[in-house]
Design an enzyme around this catalytic site. Structure first.
Site, PDB file in Angstrom:
ATOM      1  N   ASP A 281      40.271 -13.489 -23.922  1.00 32.02           N
ATOM      2  CA  ASP A 281      39.107 -12.815 -23.371  1.00 32.02           C
ATOM      3  C   ASP A 281      38.537 -13.578 -22.172  1.00 32.02           C
ATOM      4  OD1 ASP A 281      36.570 -11.202 -23.447  1.00 32.02           O
ATOM      5  OD2 ASP A 281      35.745 -13.090 -24.210  1.00 32.02           O
ATOM      6  N   GLU A 328      43.034 -11.448 -20.071  1.00 36.57           N
ATOM      7  CA  GLU A 328      42.067 -10.420 -19.679  1.00 36.57           C
ATOM      8  C   GLU A 328      41.473 -10.836 -18.330  1.00 36.57           C
ATOM      9  OE1 GLU A 328      38.006  -8.507 -19.579  1.00 36.57           O
ATOM     10  OE2 GLU A 328      38.246 -10.508 -20.415  1.00 36.57           O
ATOM     11  N   ASP A 380      35.413  -1.654 -23.662  1.00 32.57           N
ATOM     12  CA  ASP A 380      34.183  -1.771 -22.866  1.00 32.57           C
ATOM     13  C   ASP A 380      34.006  -0.620 -21.879  1.00 32.57           C
ATOM     14  OD1 ASP A 380      33.085  -4.097 -23.932  1.00 32.57           O
ATOM     15  OD2 ASP A 380      34.245  -5.400 -22.617  1.00 32.57           O
TER      16      ASP A 380
END
Length: 475
Positions: A281, A328, A380
């Site tokens: 992440d 990411e 998201d």
């Protein structure tokens, strides 16, 4: 051959008990993945949730979410009665975390009261899980202090070395982790046996109110009173004029590097043991992180600070040479992030919803390198149907040019097809997009509280999927 998968959080699975779990419906979903030619199931962090219900704000970087424990398995083990199990039944609608918190821990404590804490498997788990004692003591002391943040506890309990947790309460939290990991291991084994690999998520930051910061404050940017000196966020942009103030404590990278990144090595070790592949992440935060002065109400006064990403990932590759990692690499990308991605060789992420603001975006499928993971959107983002219903102007024309709908094909179906037919080695589609669901199925809207992390997959998802794939309806 392209790898193909579906993004679906565990909490979004159907279940009789108010939230997706490791029970029968999870196994049915694995069967569905295999039957539809998928070989990847991407999930969100399995961490225990806390304030805000986000899996990215957990009281532990390691502990699993007790809500995912299959209650029917506890019933089969004789730890719950049929009446107690039936009393946990909930509607199949969106997750009500407040109700879960009130009801689920009470029934888990009943199961614990009938559990043999001297059993060999349990004692072995406790002895072989290095992070467990800190986590269990932290949670026991948190209960003792009325659930308040550890920074408001009595001085002796704020310091790990002098803290003394109630033994019985600490053992209850060990019991929860024992069953979580036992059931997760079984589910993952079943998925692997069906040819499905699990992609898990490694959040870059930990929560300020966590066992990690409480037990090892030297690894974070804290002052002598154990208060953060700066916190994490992202700078203002066209969508968020105040930026995003996440509030997580920042790492003391100098101390971590001095110790050979041992703390990070253990985090990666745990992730590689839990998952077949790991999505890192906020990858850009390992090149440089955005530091906001502690106490600020917005992220406007933050600044970028360099991080030792190359040294860290060199250590990760040295320790786990064959471990598969996805990066990411979204958000504000500068040359330092691109250099770090190239240095690691990890595949980055390409999001089709990001492709249409410019004429030749790197997110257009024609520009994807083979070494990337392609998505329509992520947890998201809007669902693709919601996005396509709102796109306007030149962006709408670019969508049409990119996707080139076939006769009787919906816009969402064409959008998904553009990703699946791209050069990317791997394509992952959120389950909502296969079902062509709209705004009601969005998982998270960043920088908002309330209404996030609650969406549940409809019970008839198989039928909806087959209908959409075999007979796309014009919209």
């Amino acid at each position: 051959m392209k790898s193909k998968g579906i993004l679906l959080p565990v909490f979004s699975l159907p279940s009789r008990y108010g939230i997706g779990d490791f029970g029968a419906e999870a196994y049915k979903f694995v069967d569905f993945l295999a039957e539809t030619g998928q070989n990847i199931w991407q999930i969100l962090p399995l961490n225990q949730t806390s304030f805000g219900d986000s899996p990215y704000q957990s009281p532990s970087a390691y502990a699993g979410n007790p809500y995912f424990i299959d209650l029917e398995a506890l019933f089969r083990e004789g730890l719950l009665t049929a009446e107690e199990l039936a009393g946990q039944a909930e509607s199949q609608g969106n997750i009500d975390y407040a109700r879960l918190y009130e009801r689920r821990y009470a029934v888990l404590r009943l199961a614990f009261s009938r559990f043999d804490a001297n059993g060999a498997d349990f004692l072995r788990f406790c002895a072989q899980t290095p992070w467990l004692a800190d986590y269990c003591d932290f949670m026991a002391l948190k209960d003792k202090n009325g659930g308040r943040s550890w920074q408001s506890w009595p001085e002796a309990e704020r310091r790990r070395g002098s803290a003394r947790a109630p033994e019985g309460e600490a053992k209850f939290y060990a019991f929860l982790q024992f069953w979580f990991f036992r059931q997760w291991k079984a589910l993952k084994g079943y998925a692997n046996g069906k040819g499905i690999r699990i992609v898990g998520d490694l959040p870059i930051y930990v929560s300020a109110d966590s066992a990690d910061v409480w037990s090892q404050p030297a690894y974070f940017q804290l002052d002598e009173n154990l208060c953060p000196t700066a916190v994490a966020g992202v700078p203002p942009d066209g969508f968020t004029p105040d930026g995003q103030l996440w509030g997580n404590p920042l790492y003391n990278w100098e101390r971590l590097e001095e110790e050979g990144f041992a703390w990070w090595v253990e985090r990666f070790r745990a992730a590689f043991e839990m998952y077949d592949m790991v999505r890192v992440d906020h990858f850009r935060g390992f090149a440089a992180y955005f530091a906001v002065p502690f106490g600020d109400s917005t992220a406007k006064n933050g600044k970028w600070v360099q991080a030792p990403g190359k040294a860290l990932f060199a250590k990760v590759k040295e320790t786990f040479p064959a471990a598969p990692v996805w990066a990411e690499d979204l958000g504000y990308l500068d040359e330092s992030v691109r250099e770090l991605l190239a240095y690691t060789g990890y595949p980055g992420m390409k999001i089709l919803q990001f492709a249409f603001d410019s004429k030749n975006s790197e997110y257009l499928p024609k520009n994807y390198p083979a070494n990337c993971v392609a998505y329509t959107g992520t947890h998201d983002n809007m669902t693709s149907r919601q996005y396509l219903e709102g796109v306007r102007g030149m962006a709408k024309w670019r969508v049409r040019l990119c996707t080139r709908r076939k006769p009787r094909e919906t816009r969402t179906h064409a959008f998904v097809r553009a990703v699946l037919q791209s050069r990317a080695d791997t394509a992952v589609i959120p389950m909502q997009d296969y079902l062509e669901l709209g705004e009601e199925a969005r998982v998270n809207t960043p920088s908002t509280l309330g209404g996030n992390w609650v969406w549940r997959l409809p019970q008839n998802y198989r039928e909806l999927y087959l209908m959409r794939q075999k007979k796309p309806l014009a919209r």
